[in-house]
Structures are given as structure tokens and as C-alpha cells.
Design a protein around this motif. Sequence first.
Motif, short mmCIF file in Angstrom:
data_model
loop_
_atom_site.label_atom_id
_atom_site.label_comp_id
_atom_site.label_asym_id
_atom_site.label_seq_id
_atom_site.Cartn_x
_atom_site.Cartn_y
_atom_site.Cartn_z
N LEU A 12 -64.79 -3.65 27.53
CA LEU A 12 -63.52 -4.29 27.15
C LEU A 12 -62.37 -3.59 27.85
CD1 LEU A 12 -63.98 -4.92 23.30
CD2 LEU A 12 -63.57 -6.68 25.02
N LYS A 13 -62.41 -2.24 27.81
CA LYS A 13 -61.33 -1.47 28.45
C LYS A 13 -61.28 -1.77 29.95
CE LYS A 13 -62.15 2.65 26.23
NZ LYS A 13 -62.28 4.07 26.24
N ALA A 14 -62.46 -1.80 30.56
CA ALA A 14 -62.52 -2.05 32.01
C ALA A 14 -61.96 -3.42 32.36
CB ALA A 14 -63.96 -1.93 32.49
N ASN A 15 -61.95 -4.33 31.40
CA ASN A 15 -61.42 -5.67 31.64
C ASN A 15 -59.98 -5.81 31.14
OD1 ASN A 15 -63.46 -7.72 32.86
ND2 ASN A 15 -64.65 -6.35 31.55
N GLY A 16 -59.37 -4.67 30.84
CA GLY A 16 -57.95 -4.70 30.49
C GLY A 16 -57.65 -5.12 29.06
#
Length: 410
Positions: free
Chosen positions: A403-407
Motif C-alpha cells: 500500500l505504501k509503495a503505491n502511495g
Amino acid sequence: MLDRENAIRILSEYGQEHIMKYYDELNDDEKKELLGQIELIDFSVLDNLDAEKNSNSVRGTFAPLGAVTINDIAKNSEEYIKTGLEAIKAGKAAAVLLAGGQGTRLGFDKPKGMFRIGVDEELYIFQCLINNLMDVVKLADAWVPLYIMTSEKNNSDTINFFREKNYFGYNPDYVRFFIQDMAPSVDFNGKVLMESKSKISISPNGNGGWFSSLVRAGLLDEIKTKGVEWINVFAVDNVLQRIADPGFIGAVIKSGLQSGGKVVSKADPDERVGVLCLEDGMPSIVEYYEMTEEMRTLLDENGELAYKYGVILNYLFNVSKLEEICDNKMPVHIVDKKIPYMNENCEFITPDKPNGHKFETLVLDMVHMQDSCLAYEVVREKEFAPVKNATGVDSVETARELLKANGVKI
Ligand code: UTP
């Protein structure tokens, strides 16, 4: 309502007379509860324990199936998205969220969608899904009808949660809930487990019955009145799930094929994922444990894995075909699970390892009932973050990282 003698007659056909062992000591309400359950349960599912009767054990001849690849999609994305958005604007697409599972591996005692995936943010799994669908709603400037399948066990929790959270900004007029069917659970000797002297242990019967449950709930009329032609079915636990993805819908429509399945390239030959392929010339999914070593490692003319495309439980089905196959018998899968039960001393036990079987039909078996299926490749890191386990592979931790990697702010 069944009486005592008829109940015993039905149970004796299946060698399950023990269910009535305490009947005579029950009060009237408990007697009614037990007889009511016996009347409703389809015990014929137990026949599947007999390997010869289990249609599921016989598979056909498998062959690889290609996909529209990420590169193909990039080249045609404008056209696909345009076609998909037109269909959505015209009300031809709906979505079905499969949320009737028990999520035993996660070990969370509420519906999985109520799990807070956010760390600093108050962000729940259901909310991630609604946020993702909202992207499409905004783009299409049209609401996508959303049907949410629950089970008897989690229906009221799920509905109350959505109400409490104001549907996370979704329009409640476009949301419907329906309840899936249940099946009895058995111990490893094939004897139906009891939860108490008057209660048979039942559990959701898998995600394969979603369409027949939707029909029984009276929702097909609404779907047809709305003019819905395509239904996107997806799992609750993939927090990066793209729902009613215009590109996917457009590609399937343009292809002229009857259905579609989102796939990701397998990370390695041994990845434990079902692969979209052909079985006796028809689309099908071969489970990782059904693949031989030769199938797993077979290469195509480009040196790529021949059985390369793993499914992520995101399918697009055509309503007319679904109606046609609605009454088809689906294969029943026998799965080992931890099933709370009443032991011979009438104590309630919550086992810490699998103690019996549940019976499940699976949505992936619907793919084999289609004349054709478009495998649509998506970027794993952008669209696949399943929350299956509390830790380790496909877990809360891995999903949070993705999720973090996808902003996404968590
Ligand atoms: P899983 O196969 O991960 O099963 O479901 P599960 O019950 O959620 O989890 P475990 O195996 O007990 O840990 C895949 C999807 O199918 C739905 C789930 O909610 C999930 O979205 N499902 C599963 C149903 O809707 N009904 C079922 O009976 C089983």
C-alpha cells in the motif's frame, strides 16, 4: 417442519444419526432449532468424501493459455479504457465483493473487511476497496452497483460496519448485501461436527455459489432491470484490487470473449498460485498442487514459463452466461480447517490445528464453464496485495508495504 422420525431417517441415509444423540434431553426451542437445521442442510454434500463420487478428482488434459500482456495493454490502453468507461456509464457493469469467508488464517474474529490495515490512519480493508472503486466512479462519473456477499456468520457485522462508516463515501443506493449458503463441517472420519447438543457446525460453503445465492436473494431482477451485462467478481482481501477496472472491462468487450480473468506473471515456477490455462480446450484454472513438475517448469518458444499466468481472484463474467450456468452442479472441494466443536464430553473445543473438513465450491470453477476467457495481465506490485495471514507471506505486513509503495497513506 421435520419430525423426530423423519430427521433420523434422513440422517441414517448419511450415517449421521449421532446428530440426534441428545435430542430427547433438549427443550422445545432447541428441538425446533435442531430439526430446522437438519431440514435446511443439504447432506448430499457429504457424498463428496467418497472419492469415486467426487467429480472433482477427475481432471481433463491441460494446455497453456496466453494472455494480453502488460505491453499489449499499454499499446491499446486508450481504446480499452474508452470502451470500458462507455460500458460503465451505460450501467452495463456491476461488481460483486466476495466477503462471506471466515478468514481463519488471519485469525481476526470479525469480518475480514473490518480489519484495520492502516497504522496511523484509520483505514480498513473494506475502505481500501471502496476507495479503489471510487477512482472508477469519478472517472466514469457514474456509480457502479456493488453487491456484497456475506455469510450468516458475518452479515450483520458487515452491514452495521458499512452503516456506521457511512459506506466510506459510497452511495448506499448502489450497495446491496446478500447472504451465501452454508454447508455442514465434518471430522476426519466424515462425522458431522456439533457446536452444541442442538446445533450442527455449519460454515460458508465457499465462494462458488455467489451467483446462485444472488439469484435466491432476488437480486437478478434488479441487475437485469438496470441493464447490467458484466459482473466483476473480486475477493475481499486484496487491498490493491482494481474494481470495475475500465481497461479490463474494455479489453474483454473488445476481445469478443465470454469472460475475463486478471492474472499476474508467476514469480517463480513453484509459486503456490492457480494458473489460468485450457482444460480439454476450455478455459480453466489448474491449482498449484495439481501441476506436475513438467507443467510447472515447461517453457514456451520465448523461453518463458508456459503456465505463467496466476489468477488473483478478479474475474469478469457475462450475465447471460451466468444465468445459463446457474443451475450447473459445481465441483465440491474438501478443505482441512480448524473447526470449533463439541467433544464427546459435551465440552466446546476451539482447536489449534485442523481437525476436520469443510466443503466448498469455488468461483474459479466457474471459469471452466465459460466458452472462452481473456487472461488480462496486470502489474503484481500495483494490483495484488492479499491479506491472508497475520504475518509472513501474503500478510498484513506485506500488504501494508505494498500500500505504501503505491502511495496509499496508512
Ligand atoms: P479464502 O479462500 O481466502 O477463504 O477466500 P477465507 O475463508 O476468506 O479465509 P481462510 O482460508 O479461512 O483464511 C477468498 C475470497 O472468497 C471469499 C472470501 O471472503 C475471500 O474474499 N469467500 C470464501 C466467500 O465469500 N465465501 C466463502 O465461503 C469462502
